[in-house]
Write a protein that holds these residues in place. Structure first.
Motif, short mmCIF file in Angstrom:
data_model
loop_
_atom_site.label_atom_id
_atom_site.label_comp_id
_atom_site.label_asym_id
_atom_site.label_seq_id
_atom_site.Cartn_x
_atom_site.Cartn_y
_atom_site.Cartn_z
N THR A 72 -3.83 14.47 -4.76
CA THR A 72 -5.39 14.39 -5.24
C THR A 72 -5.87 13.01 -5.67
OG1 THR A 72 -5.02 16.69 -6.41
CG2 THR A 72 -7.07 15.57 -6.93
N GLU A 73 -5.14 12.06 -6.03
CA GLU A 73 -5.62 10.81 -6.56
C GLU A 73 -5.47 10.20 -5.40
OE1 GLU A 73 -4.70 6.87 -9.25
OE2 GLU A 73 -3.36 8.64 -9.46
N TRP A 111 0.74 -1.25 0.06
CA TRP A 111 -0.13 0.09 -0.08
C TRP A 111 0.95 1.24 -0.17
CZ3 TRP A 111 -4.86 0.77 -1.19
CH2 TRP A 111 -5.43 2.15 -1.08
N GLN A 161 1.34 7.80 -6.57
CA GLN A 161 0.24 8.59 -6.57
C GLN A 161 0.37 10.08 -6.27
OE1 GLN A 161 -3.67 6.87 -5.39
NE2 GLN A 161 -2.54 4.72 -5.18
N SER A 198 0.89 3.80 -2.99
CA SER A 198 0.88 5.46 -2.49
C SER A 198 1.84 6.49 -3.00
CB SER A 198 0.33 5.59 -1.19
OG SER A 198 -0.50 4.74 -0.62
N LEU A 219 -6.21 10.91 -2.39
CA LEU A 219 -7.28 11.21 -1.47
C LEU A 219 -8.58 11.23 -2.04
CD1 LEU A 219 -5.88 14.75 0.01
CD2 LEU A 219 -5.82 12.52 0.93
N THR A 220 -8.59 10.54 -3.09
CA THR A 220 -9.99 10.24 -3.90
C THR A 220 -10.64 9.06 -3.30
OG1 THR A 220 -9.12 10.94 -6.00
CG2 THR A 220 -10.98 9.64 -6.14
N ARG A 221 -11.94 9.15 -3.16
CA ARG A 221 -12.79 8.01 -2.56
C ARG A 221 -13.84 7.55 -3.56
NH1 ARG A 221 -9.07 8.32 -0.11
NH2 ARG A 221 -8.60 8.22 2.15
N PRO A 222 -13.79 6.37 -3.69
CA PRO A 222 -13.15 5.41 -3.18
C PRO A 222 -11.77 5.18 -3.66
CG PRO A 222 -14.51 4.43 -4.86
CD PRO A 222 -14.85 5.85 -4.74
N SER A 223 -10.76 4.78 -2.89
CA SER A 223 -9.36 4.62 -3.49
C SER A 223 -9.39 3.76 -4.40
CB SER A 223 -8.52 4.17 -2.01
OG SER A 223 -8.75 5.05 -0.87
N HIS A 224 -7.96 3.95 -5.11
CA HIS A 224 -7.73 2.97 -6.36
C HIS A 224 -6.62 2.02 -5.58
CE1 HIS A 224 -8.58 7.06 -8.69
NE2 HIS A 224 -9.66 6.14 -8.67
#
Length: 301
Positions: free
Chosen positions: A43-44, A33, A40, A37, A46-51
């Motif tokens: 911005t990406e 993880w 990334q 991370s 902190l996007t929800r749902p996570s990628h």
């Protein structure tokens, strides 16, 4: 009956594989993880749902740590947002400090530890048990109990904020374990070869250098790895004895990055990934020796 035995064996095997998978996820999950991370943008991330995987992979976080070029997601209208971590820029210097200190401690441990371990394993002298037990007893002291005395000693010697001060302190904690570990390893080696070499005229030093050390190479690698990792990961004395980036180690800088409430999560992940690189390279390089050394020492100790 045969079917029942086969079914039972299959269930047992499936249970072992399931337990192994759970352990792998538990151990490797956080590492993967962090690695995910680090590639990334903020911005990406902190996007929800996570990628699960980066949708737009980038090395901007690594680029910022090594060059200072601000990632696009943290640069808004020509000004820096508060989520930029200036402490992350100190990670390369801290990584170098940690590597130098840990490698030095590992090499000194192997050199001095091998001499002391051979002495305790093969020679007889008055007070041998007392000295050996005293060395082991020093490992029972919690680090925090001797933190202030060590600080006073290092300060009196003028070694605060220096490599040498940290190296000396780390040696006092790692050498007793190295001596104990290598002593048991050398005891497990057959003594017949040494006795034959002595008949042929070998001195004790020649025995150590030409016979014992080559045979004990796996144990030396394992002891060096323990010394390296204990020094590389140590935090208390690194925080207490250093003040500037000229000698601060990676755990100190990582704590500064991670405890900054405005820190970029992507930069924190990138810093952690960089911190894992030296131990990983060390483990890969000495994997064969480490495995043999641990199996032999723990199996016969």
């Amino acid at each position: 009956m045969t079917t029942y035995i086969a079914s039972r064996a299959f269930r047992r095997q499936a249970g072992l594989w399931a337990a192994t998978l759970v352990m792998l996820v538990f151990i490797l999950g956080p590492i993967l993880w962090m690695l995910d991370s680090s590639f990334q943008g903020e911005t990406e991330l902190l996007t929800r749902p996570s990628h699960l995987l980066p949708q737009q992979p980038t090395i901007a976080n690594f680029n910022y740590i090594f060059t200072g070029a601000v990632p696009q997601g943290l640069n808004v209208r020509g000004t820096l947002r508060s989520r930029i971590s200036q402490e992350a820029r100190e990670v390369p210097a801290a990584l170098e400090n940690s590597a130098i200190i840990a490698l030095t401690v590992a090499l000194v441990n192997v050199a001095l530890g091998a001499l002391a371990a051979y002495t305790f394993a093969r020679l007889k002298f008055r007070g041998k048990s007392l000295v050996f037990n005293f060395l082991l007893g020093t490992r029972l002291l919690p680090a925090i109990a001797v933190a202030i005395p060590y600080y006073a000693i290092v300060s009196a010697l003028g070694l605060l904020d220096s490599y040498l001060g940290l190296i000396l302190v780390y040696l006092t904690f790692s050498l007793p374990f190295t001596i104990w570990f290598l002593r048991d390893y050398i005891i497990s080696l057959p003594i017949d070869i040494e006795e034959a070499a002595q008949i042929d005229g070998c001195s004790r030093l020649q025995l150590l250098l030409r016979i014992v050390l080559p045979l004990a190479a796996p144990g030396l690698a394992a002891a060096g790895a323990f010394a390296f990792m204990s020094s590389y990961n140590e935090f208390l004395f690194a925080l207490l004895l250093t003040q500037t980036i000229s000698s601060q180690t990676l755990p100190v800088i990582l704590s500064s990055v991670a405890t900054n409430p405005d820190a970029s999560l992507a930069l924190i992940a990138t810093s952690v990934v960089l911190a894992m690189v030296p131990p990983l390279l060390f483990a890969i390089a000495f994997q064969r020796f480490l495995t043999r050394g641990l199996v032999a020492a723990l199996g016969k100790g």
